[in-house]
Design a protein around this motif. Structure first.
Motif, PDB file in Angstrom:
ATOM      1  N   THR A  44       3.188  -2.947   6.973  1.00 13.41           N
ATOM      2  CA  THR A  44       2.070  -3.100   7.906  1.00 13.41           C
ATOM      3  C   THR A  44       1.774  -1.822   8.691  1.00 13.41           C
ATOM      4  O   THR A  44       0.672  -1.672   9.225  1.00 13.41           O
ATOM      5  N   ARG A 101      -2.214  -6.540   1.931  1.00 16.14           N
ATOM      6  CA  ARG A 101      -1.424  -6.778   3.142  1.00 16.14           C
ATOM      7  C   ARG A 101      -0.209  -7.656   2.891  1.00 16.14           C
ATOM      8  O   ARG A 101       0.729  -7.671   3.680  1.00 16.14           O
ATOM      9  N   PRO A 106      -5.744  -3.625   7.372  1.00 18.31           N
ATOM     10  CA  PRO A 106      -6.237  -4.902   6.836  1.00 18.31           C
ATOM     11  C   PRO A 106      -7.686  -5.152   7.229  1.00 18.31           C
ATOM     12  O   PRO A 106      -8.187  -4.629   8.226  1.00 18.31           O
TER      13      PRO A 106
END
Length: 270
Positions: free
Chosen positions: A105, A100, A110
């Motif tokens: 993202t 991460r 995650p």
């Protein structure tokens, strides 16, 4: 869990400090207390292949054939040349998580890890740069994962994500298995369903009417060869895994065996 993901990065940063020894002095005596071994996480990248059902991952450079029937399933990966190590990594298991700190993202999930088994080679593509299509070119560390496994940690549209990974023990049901192929004077033995280290360092064979062990050589992937005429004879195998544990499979192959047969033992590495 998100807390699991935080632990990954905490351990990665703290690893150098954990290697230090703690020295305690008491009543004039010195006691050296070694810290527990650090959990080592390394960085790599991961892509995916094989389709949503992983049917395109069958076969492969380790020689496991149908990954469904041999017990490897859909959580598998092809390794880049450096990691594959001429087949020595076949059967090894890795815990993988999206990195991460480096990932976009939008494409990273995650807090999730997936454990995969090395079953194939991701070949280099020297026609493309290693940072734009030649993902498995040396010296890159790269996993080309079965799509179902990859989608545990990444979003499909991302295509490629940075990851963190570590070697972990392999968990298997039942004992080590052996499949014999080839022909007279060329016996090819596939060793699979190997627990713990997952991979084999050396292999020897012995016929029932002899006390002598004969070394076998890795031919390709997880296949080991003998050039002796072993056809139809009762056979024992001696395996040493890549962590140094040795097991002897006494008379595991019955006399009168035929090429193409598989033999399942009750022994397993631990």
């Amino acid at each position: 869990r998100a807390s699991d993901d935080r632990d990954i990065y905490t351990m990665a940063r703290a690893a150098p400090a954990r290697g230090a020894a703690l020295v305690l002095l008491t009543v004039g005596c010195a006691f050296a207390v070694a810290a527990a071994p650090a959990v080592t996480w390394q960085r790599a990248h991961a892509t995916f292949y094989g389709g949503a059902d992983a049917s395109g991952t069958m076969g492969g450079a380790c020689g496991y054939g149908n990954l469904y029937s041999t017990g490897y399933g859909t959580h598998t990966a092809a390794l880049s040349t450096l990691m594959f190590n001429d087949g020595a990594a076949c059967g090894q298991c890795y815990k993988v998580a999206c990195d991460r700190e480096l990932a976009d993202t939008r494409w990273c999930k995650p807090g999730v890890t997936v454990t995969i088994t090395a079953t194939n080679l991701c070949p280099p593509n020297h026609a493309l740069p290693s940072d734009n299509g030649g993902w498995c070119n040396a010296p890159r560390l790269h996993f080309d994962m079965a799509q179902p496994a990859w989608e545990k940690i990444g979003v499909y549209k991302g295509g490629i994500i940075p990851v963190m990974y570590q070697r972990v023990p392999c968990e298997k049901r039942g004992g080590v298995r052996f499949k014999i192929d080839g022909h007279d004077y060329f016996n090819l033995v596939l060793v699979f369903n190997v627990a713990t280290s997952g991979s084999i360092k050396s292999m020897d064979v012995k016929i029932s009417d002899s006390n002598d062990w004969a070394p076998m050589a890795r031919n390709w992937g997880a296949n080991w060869q003998s050039l002796a005429n072993l056809t139809g004879k009762m056979l024992s195998f001696r395996l040493t895994d890549t962590e140094g544990q040795t097991l002897v499979f006494h008379n595991i192959v019955s006399s009168g065996w035929k090429f193409g047969q598989t033999f399942t033992s009750s022994l397993q590495f631990n």
